[in-house]
Structure formats: structure tokens, C-alpha cells
Design an enzyme around this catalytic site. Structure first.
Site, PDB file in Angstrom:
ATOM      1  N   CYS A 174       6.217 -44.516  62.142  1.00  0.00           N
ATOM      2  CA  CYS A 174       6.073 -45.138  63.454  1.00  0.00           C
ATOM      3  C   CYS A 174       7.432 -45.525  64.011  1.00  0.00           C
ATOM      4  O   CYS A 174       8.428 -45.602  63.298  1.00  0.00           O
ATOM      5  CB  CYS A 174       5.163 -46.355  63.400  1.00  0.00           C
ATOM      6  SG  CYS A 174       3.493 -46.058  62.802  1.00  0.00           S
ATOM      7  N   GLU A 190      13.521 -32.402  41.903  1.00  0.00           N
ATOM      8  CA  GLU A 190      13.948 -32.522  43.298  1.00  0.00           C
ATOM      9  C   GLU A 190      13.811 -31.181  44.021  1.00  0.00           C
ATOM     10  O   GLU A 190      13.395 -31.129  45.185  1.00  0.00           O
ATOM     11  CB  GLU A 190      15.386 -33.032  43.358  1.00  0.00           C
ATOM     12  CG  GLU A 190      15.976 -33.141  44.747  1.00  0.00           C
ATOM     13  CD  GLU A 190      15.258 -34.132  45.650  1.00  0.00           C
ATOM     14  OE1 GLU A 190      15.530 -34.101  46.863  1.00  0.00           O
ATOM     15  OE2 GLU A 190      14.420 -34.925  45.167  1.00  0.00           O
ATOM     16  N   ASN A 229       4.103 -51.388  64.315  1.00  0.00           N
ATOM     17  CA  ASN A 229       4.386 -50.635  63.089  1.00  0.00           C
ATOM     18  C   ASN A 229       3.885 -51.455  61.911  1.00  0.00           C
ATOM     19  O   ASN A 229       3.985 -52.681  61.918  1.00  0.00           O
ATOM     20  CB  ASN A 229       5.887 -50.412  62.901  1.00  0.00           C
ATOM     21  CG  ASN A 229       6.485 -49.505  63.952  1.00  0.00           C
ATOM     22  OD1 ASN A 229       5.772 -48.883  64.730  1.00  0.00           O
ATOM     23  ND2 ASN A 229       7.801 -49.442  63.977  1.00  0.00           N
ATOM     24  N   GLY A 230       3.410 -50.791  60.870  1.00  0.00           N
ATOM     25  CA  GLY A 230       2.975 -51.505  59.673  1.00  0.00           C
ATOM     26  C   GLY A 230       1.475 -51.469  59.497  1.00  0.00           C
ATOM     27  O   GLY A 230       0.763 -50.679  60.121  1.00  0.00           O
ATOM     28  N   HIS A 269       3.626 -26.118  25.964  1.00  0.00           N
ATOM     29  CA  HIS A 269       2.631 -27.180  25.873  1.00  0.00           C
ATOM     30  C   HIS A 269       1.716 -27.221  27.096  1.00  0.00           C
ATOM     31  O   HIS A 269       1.185 -28.274  27.431  1.00  0.00           O
ATOM     32  CB  HIS A 269       3.326 -28.531  25.680  1.00  0.00           C
ATOM     33  CG  HIS A 269       4.118 -28.603  24.416  1.00  0.00           C
ATOM     34  ND1 HIS A 269       3.561 -28.897  23.202  1.00  0.00           N
ATOM     35  CD2 HIS A 269       5.435 -28.373  24.189  1.00  0.00           C
ATOM     36  CE1 HIS A 269       4.505 -28.871  22.266  1.00  0.00           C
ATOM     37  NE2 HIS A 269       5.646 -28.552  22.836  1.00  0.00           N
ATOM     38  N   TRP A 291       2.273 -43.020  63.332  1.00  0.00           N
ATOM     39  CA  TRP A 291       1.930 -42.263  62.124  1.00  0.00           C
ATOM     40  C   TRP A 291       0.634 -42.869  61.599  1.00  0.00           C
ATOM     41  O   TRP A 291       0.590 -44.029  61.218  1.00  0.00           O
ATOM     42  CB  TRP A 291       3.048 -42.381  61.097  1.00  0.00           C
ATOM     43  CG  TRP A 291       2.948 -41.446  59.930  1.00  0.00           C
ATOM     44  CD1 TRP A 291       3.386 -40.163  59.861  1.00  0.00           C
ATOM     45  CD2 TRP A 291       2.394 -41.735  58.641  1.00  0.00           C
ATOM     46  NE1 TRP A 291       3.143 -39.632  58.603  1.00  0.00           N
ATOM     47  CE2 TRP A 291       2.528 -40.574  57.848  1.00  0.00           C
ATOM     48  CE3 TRP A 291       1.786 -42.860  58.078  1.00  0.00           C
ATOM     49  CZ2 TRP A 291       2.096 -40.514  56.528  1.00  0.00           C
ATOM     50  CZ3 TRP A 291       1.341 -42.798  56.770  1.00  0.00           C
ATOM     51  CH2 TRP A 291       1.499 -41.631  56.010  1.00  0.00           C
ATOM     52  N   ARG A 318      11.317 -40.120  62.091  1.00  0.00           N
ATOM     53  CA  ARG A 318      10.574 -41.034  61.228  1.00  0.00           C
ATOM     54  C   ARG A 318       9.175 -40.508  60.896  1.00  0.00           C
ATOM     55  O   ARG A 318       8.531 -41.001  59.971  1.00  0.00           O
ATOM     56  CB  ARG A 318      10.468 -42.408  61.887  1.00  0.00           C
ATOM     57  CG  ARG A 318      11.798 -43.088  62.090  1.00  0.00           C
ATOM     58  CD  ARG A 318      11.684 -44.299  63.000  1.00  0.00           C
ATOM     59  NE  ARG A 318      10.934 -45.373  62.384  1.00  0.00           N
ATOM     60  CZ  ARG A 318      11.465 -46.350  61.652  1.00  0.00           C
ATOM     61  NH1 ARG A 318      12.772 -46.352  61.421  1.00  0.00           N
ATOM     62  NH2 ARG A 318      10.724 -47.299  61.145  1.00  0.00           N
ATOM     63  N   LYS A 366      11.475 -30.546  47.332  1.00  0.00           N
ATOM     64  CA  LYS A 366      11.972 -29.997  48.587  1.00  0.00           C
ATOM     65  C   LYS A 366      11.139 -28.800  49.034  1.00  0.00           C
ATOM     66  O   LYS A 366      10.803 -28.660  50.210  1.00  0.00           O
ATOM     67  CB  LYS A 366      13.442 -29.574  48.447  1.00  0.00           C
ATOM     68  CG  LYS A 366      14.411 -30.723  48.381  1.00  0.00           C
ATOM     69  CD  LYS A 366      14.498 -31.447  49.710  1.00  0.00           C
ATOM     70  CE  LYS A 366      14.967 -32.877  49.536  1.00  0.00           C
ATOM     71  NZ  LYS A 366      13.958 -33.786  49.032  1.00  0.00           N
ATOM     72  N   LYS A 397       9.735 -40.154  57.580  1.00  0.00           N
ATOM     73  CA  LYS A 397      11.070 -40.326  57.004  1.00  0.00           C
ATOM     74  C   LYS A 397      11.196 -41.666  56.300  1.00  0.00           C
ATOM     75  O   LYS A 397      11.641 -41.747  55.160  1.00  0.00           O
ATOM     76  CB  LYS A 397      12.121 -40.216  58.108  1.00  0.00           C
ATOM     77  CG  LYS A 397      13.562 -40.384  57.609  1.00  0.00           C
ATOM     78  CD  LYS A 397      13.941 -39.277  56.646  1.00  0.00           C
ATOM     79  CE  LYS A 397      15.388 -39.395  56.210  1.00  0.00           C
ATOM     80  NZ  LYS A 397      15.734 -38.376  55.208  1.00  0.00           N
ATOM     81  N   GLU A 433       7.717 -29.981  50.239  1.00  0.00           N
ATOM     82  CA  GLU A 433       7.801 -30.821  51.434  1.00  0.00           C
ATOM     83  C   GLU A 433       7.866 -30.002  52.714  1.00  0.00           C
ATOM     84  O   GLU A 433       7.204 -30.340  53.701  1.00  0.00           O
ATOM     85  CB  GLU A 433       9.060 -31.702  51.372  1.00  0.00           C
ATOM     86  CG  GLU A 433       8.907 -32.989  50.604  1.00  0.00           C
ATOM     87  CD  GLU A 433      10.188 -33.810  50.662  1.00  0.00           C
ATOM     88  OE1 GLU A 433      10.078 -35.026  50.899  1.00  0.00           O
ATOM     89  OE2 GLU A 433      11.287 -33.255  50.466  1.00  0.00           O
TER      90      GLU A 433
END
Length: 609
Positions: A2, A482, A98-99, A505, A74, A27, A486, A604, A489
């Protein structure tokens, strides 16, 4: 997550609001809206999708005004739709938020009983109705907002305007970031300084529990109980050019190629020194660090992966026990606190809700030796730690973190060397060698960026795949993690990472010709064991893509593609090996045509739990 922009000024604020929202797109969001007050009263525009659609609406309607609020949403409560988009309206006032309001259901029931009708599925709508309700008995706008927010539980940043008060905007924060921007022509507010660089560098950062009234001729700040408070004014060091794309196609591409400069800036304080000083982490760092018994690193996502790499460094080089926790899990289990622990929190934005909450939980248990590694000096995380290291990566706009990660690793390596030195494990000769290696990092990363054409060729082969497996050993296993993160994402290819020794395994059952296997293969003490693991993949028909060091003897053959990095970099090789994985994810996403900088469902800065 947001974004808020608010303005009251001696000018038409619509262009400022829309440009501010555009700067906050990084964001993450699914809808956008704005409300303003003009001669026609309170007007509102909302749209699902990008800010560009809201801009088209504003242009076609030709609306204008001197007082306004705007928002990118968002979704947390209610699906992305116009009815759920902010601002929400109640009895002549509009609110953006926001929140998350954790007690929204109880408030909704109470407000419904008082006769308020709800038209959305959001928790935000209760905020507007609650303020409208308080205004019936508290005519002062700021005081009514303060009374309303005292009843809220959760994290929030809000901005409110009211048709009856056309020259005022009231804002408040608790847990979610909010700052004021000051000019001679009016006052502004936003979730992020980047949204206001178009009009000012003069900023005031609100603290948790602050409420502020913005007017054209100034502002005032109070606590929620109405007590006046003052917050320092500062000048933002962000450059407006730093948040523009320039010659690049995407922010992610720009930020990958900015890594040499970001590393040079982060390590600039080393200068030409022949020794590493604890003061890099703050004036009190030597006192805090000299007798710690262990290190606990808390972070989320990419920052968590940086912590996992640091665990190998801290234990091998500094000889100190280290554990790494996912922030969202740490405070929900019974842990054993130790006041002699150095608690390290890592965040790009410094506003990551889970990391902030984990820090506060650890401090409540008596763990007060705290250090944060963060890219935003004005952030909540920086203010709540006794020691801090600011990575100088510059603004990172792309949702998929790149330069923030490599600068975090550089900071964590510096921390490792400082702790090692304080524990008597770093002699003068080794210290000089480590400093040389750190200063050479920007050059080493620049050389790696030169192999982009070969990585682009590999991306064509990945574009039709639906799954991928990443392998690494030792400190390069978190780098494999990582790389997998990526890829999923931004390309939406399902990817997982495993320590290469774990293949037998379970994961080996997944390997076939349709499952590409990406291996991080530095020329270190585990290289021979890794080669054996890779032969296991090849024997099952798996196709291998190997990132190897220049001095390794790994060669390409049928079903084995090898890309040699320019040089081997010892303990710091983890930092170099992540760069080609970033490039691979970026180019695969390009081929697949996904939204690289704004991947679906992601934000973000994750400012809610």
C-alpha cells in the site's frame, strides 16, 4: 505494501498525488484511488489496476483541488475491486489506510448497531465510520481522529480529509511508516520519501502514536491523547534521479547493474584504512560486541538468506555460535533468551512488520544488544536498535531484491571481521588481506556482469520449463535458495533449492529431462563432493546448468552447461555467485513476458503481518 500520498497546498495537488502514487508503485498494489475537496465538495476517483488507469480518469474528468489524499492498495481484506479500493467515505470525510485493523470485526458490529452502513469488505471502512462517529461529540477534526485511533488495534498509517474542513488533512501512524513533506506553499504526507521528492526534500518522520494536522501554512503533531510533540526536520538525501529508470528496461535490471556502485558506496567508509574498526557499527559497538556469546539473526525473505550466509562466516571466521530465524516464526515459539546474545535484524526497508515485531519481542525478553542492517536510515528498524549499519544501496524499486542483498552481505562480512578481531581471531596480515578483498568487490562484480550475454542464451532454454531445482553446498546453499526465490518471484516458475548432499534423500525423485538443475559450484573444499552430486543428476537424465569458477576444471558436455565466473573469491564468493542467478531470473522473466518489477501478489515493503 500500500502507499499513501496526501497534500494541502496553494496549488492544484492532483498532479502531485498521481506522481506520488507512481513513485510508490514499487511497493505493490492492486487498485488505486484519490479523494479531494474543491468547490464541488468531496470528490472521489477509484480504479482497479495500475495508477495509469486512475490518471486517465483524472485527466478525463479534469478534476482539481488544493486538498487531497491518494492511495495504492494491496488487498488484505476483500478482493481487489473498485468497491474495496481506497479512499473510503463516511459522512463527508474520506480516509486512506495502510496496515491491518485487527479488531475491525468488533468495531464493524458496533458501528452497524449505531446505524452505519458498510459498502466494502475492507477493515479500513471502520476507520472512516469511527472518525465520523467521534466527530458528533468532538467537533475538532484532529481531536476526533485521535479519539478514534485510540480504539484501533493493529498497525496503521492513515490520512483523512473532511469537506467541512477544506484546508486540513489529518494523518496518524502506528506501525506503518508515514512522513511529512514541508514546502512554503503547503504540507504533504507520504509512506515513502520518494513520493515527495518531486516537491521537497524537507521531511519530518512521524513516530508510532503520532497524529498530525496538515495545513497550507504549517502543521502540528500530537500524541493520541492530544499532547503536543515536536519531531526533528531533516533533509532527505535521496536523489530524484535515483528512482528513475534511465537507460534501463526495468528497475530490476537497473539495480542488478548498480551493484558495483552500491557495494563501493557501502564500503566507502573503509577508505584506505589498514584496520577494521568496530565503530563502523556505531559509537557503542565495541562495548556491545566485545563479550557477546552468540549471534541471533532475524529476517524475512531475501534478508533471511543473507543471514544464512552470514552464519557460515560468523562461525568459521569469528568462531562464534550463530543461529538464524525467520522473523514471522520467531516470536510465536518458546525460545531461550540470553542477554549476552547479539541480536541482528536485517531489512531493506526497515519497515518489515514481522522483523520489527520480532525485535520488540526479543527486547521484551531482555535481549538488548541489538544491531540492524538496513538500507533506509530514517526507518523504524534503525530507530529501534542500539547499533546500526546503513547499507548505501540507494533506492531499490524492483520488488525482487538484488543490490540490497549484496550490500547486506557486504555489511555482514564486515560484522564478521569486527567480531573476529574483538575475539582475537584476526591477525594483522589477515586483516589487510580481508580489506583488500572487500575493496576489490565492486571490480569483481563488474566482471561478472560482463557474462550477461551467455546467461541470456540460457534463459531461452528455461522459458518453457515449469519447475527448476537449485543446488549448492556450504555457504553457497543459501545462495542457491536466493536464486530459486528470484526465479519464482518474477518468472512464476516453481523453483526449490536444496543442499546438494540432500539429493539422495528425496529430491532426486523429481529429476528428469524436464527438470533443469542449476548448480552453484565455486572451486572450494566441497567442489569434488558437489561434482559427485551433479553426476547423480546427469545419470537420471537431468540437464545441468552450472555456475563454476574460472579455475575449476568443470567442462561443458552433453546435458551439462557450464558458465565460468571470472575469478574465485574465497569466503566472499557467495556474494559474487548470486549475481548470475539474478541475471538468469531476470532474463527468464523477460522471455516469459511477466511483469518483472511488479510480480503478481507481491509487495516490496511488507508492512503487515
Amino acid at each position: 505494501m500500500c502507499g499513501i500520498v496526501a497534500a494541502v497546498a496553494d496549488r492544484n495537488v492532483i498532479p502531485v498525488l498521481l506522481e506520488g502514487l507512481r513513485k510508490l508503485e514499487y511497493r505493490g498494489y492492486d487498485s488505486a484511488g484519490l479523494a479531494l475537496i474543491n468547490d464541488a465538495g468531496l470528490q472521489r476517483l477509484r480504479s482497479v489496476g495500475r495508477v495509469a488507469e486512475l490518471t486517465t480518469q483524472a485527466d478525463s474528468s479534469q478534476i482539481a483541488g488544493h486538498t487531497g489524499i491518494a492511495h495504492t492498495r494491496w488487498a488484505t481484506h476483500g478482493v481487489p475491486s473498485e468497491r474495496n479500493a481506497h479512499p473510503h467515505i463516511s459522512e463527508g470525510l474520506a480516509v486512506v489506510h495502510n496496515g491491518i485493523i485487527e479488531n475491525h470485526e468488533a468495531l464493524r458490529a458496533r458501528l452497524k448497531a449505531a446505524g452505519y452502513a458498510f459498502t466494502s469488505d475492507t477493515d479500513t471502512e471502520v476507520v472512516g465510520h469511527l472518525i465520523a462517529y467521534e466527530l458528533k461529540n468532538t467537533p475538532d477534526f484532529l481531536a476526533a481522529v485521535c479519539k478514534a485511533i485510540q480504539q484501533l488495534q493493529g498497525a496503521y498509517a492513515i490520512a483523512v480529509l473532511r469537506a467541512a474542513d477544506p484546508d486540513r488533512v489529518v494523518v496518524a501512524r502506528e506501525g506503518s511508516p508515514l512522513l511529512l513533506g514541508l514546502t512554503d506553499e503547503g504540507c504533504y504526507a507520504a509512506s515513502d520519501a520518494s513520493a515527495l521528492l518531486q516537491v521537497t526534500r524537507r521531511m519530518v518522520y512521524l513516530e508510532n502514536g503520532d497524529c498530525a494536522e496538515l495545513r497550507r501554512d504549517g502543521y502540528r503533531i500530537t500524541t493520541v491523547d492530544g499532547t503536543p510533540v515536536e519531531r526533528p526536520e531533516s533533509e532527505s538525501q535521496l536523489s530524484a534521479d535515483a528512482v528513475e529508470l534511465g537507460q534501463y528496461r526495468h528497475y530490476m535490471q537497473k539495480e542488478i547493474f548498480e551493484q558495483p556502485v552500491a557495494l563501493a558506496n557501502t564500503l566507502e567508509m573503509l577508505g584506505t584504512a589498514h584496520s577494521i574498526q568496530p565503530g563502523l557499527f556505531g559509537a557503542a559497538s565495541e562495548e556491545v560486541l566485545k563479550d557477546v556469546r552468540q549471534v541471533l539473526i532475524i529476517a524475512c525473505g531475501t534478508s533471511y538468506h543473507a543471514g544464512l550466509v552470514a552464519r557460515y562466516w560468523l562461525e568459521a571466521i569469528a568462531g562464534i555460535p550463530c543461529s538464524v530465524e525467520v522473523a514471522s516464526e520467531y516470536r510465536y515459539r518458546d525460545s531461550v533468551p540470553d542477554p549476552a546474545t547479539l541480536l541482528v535484524t536485517i531489512s531493506q526497508s526497515g519497515e518489515t512488520a514481522d522483523t520489527l515485531a520480532a525485535l520488540q519481542h526479543a527486547k521484551s525478553l531482555g535481549m538488548l544488544r541489538t544491531l540492524c542492517i538496513c538500507n533506509v536510515p530514517e526507518s523504524s528498524l534503525v530507530r529501534e536498535n542500539c547499533l546500526r549499519f546503513i547499507t548505501r544501496a540507494g533506492p531499490e524499486i524492483g520488488v525482487a531484491s538484488t543490490k540490497a542483498f549484496t550490500t547486506q552481505l557486504a555489511a555482514l562480512y564486515l560484522l564478521t571481521l569486527v567480531v573476529a578481531k574483538l575475539r582475537g581471531r584476526l591477525d594483522e596480515k589477515a586483516e589487510v588481506a580481508e580489506l583488500h578483498a572487500l575493496r576489490h568487490l565492486p571490480v569483481a562484480v563488474t566482471k561478472i556482469l560482463e557474462i550477461e550475454p551467455e546467461i541470456r542464451e540460457w534463459s531461452e532454454q528455461f522459458s518453457m520449463k515449469q519447475h527448476a531445482l537449485f543446488l549448492g553446498r556450504g555457504r553457497h546453499y543459501p545462495i542457491a535458495m536466493e536464486g530459486a526465490l528470484k526465479l519464482k518471484e518474477i518468472s512464476y516458475i516453481h523453483a526449490e533449492a536444496y543442499p546438494a548432499g540432500e539429493l539422495k534423500h528425496g529430491p532426486l525423485a523429481l529429476v528428469d529431462r524436464d527438470m533443469p538443475v542449476i548448480a552453484v559450484a565455486p572451486n572450494d573444499v566441497l567442489i569434488e563432493k558437489l561434482k559427485s552430486n551433479l553426476q547423480e543428476v546427469r545419470a537420471r537424465g537431468g540437464e545441468l546448468y552450472v555456475f563454476a569458477d574460472a579455475d575449476s576444471e568443470m567442462q561443458a558436455s552433453d546435458g551439462i552447461h557450464v558458465l565460468h565466473l571470472p575469478e574465485h573469491y574465497g569466503a566472499l564468493s557467495a556474494l559474487l555467485h548470486v549475481v548470475p542467478l539474478q541475471l538468469l531470473a531476470y532474463h527468464v522473466a523477460l522471455v516469459r513476458g511477466t511483469d518483472v518489477d511488479k510480480p503478481r501478489n507481491l509487495a516490496k515493503s511488507v508492512t503487515v503481518e
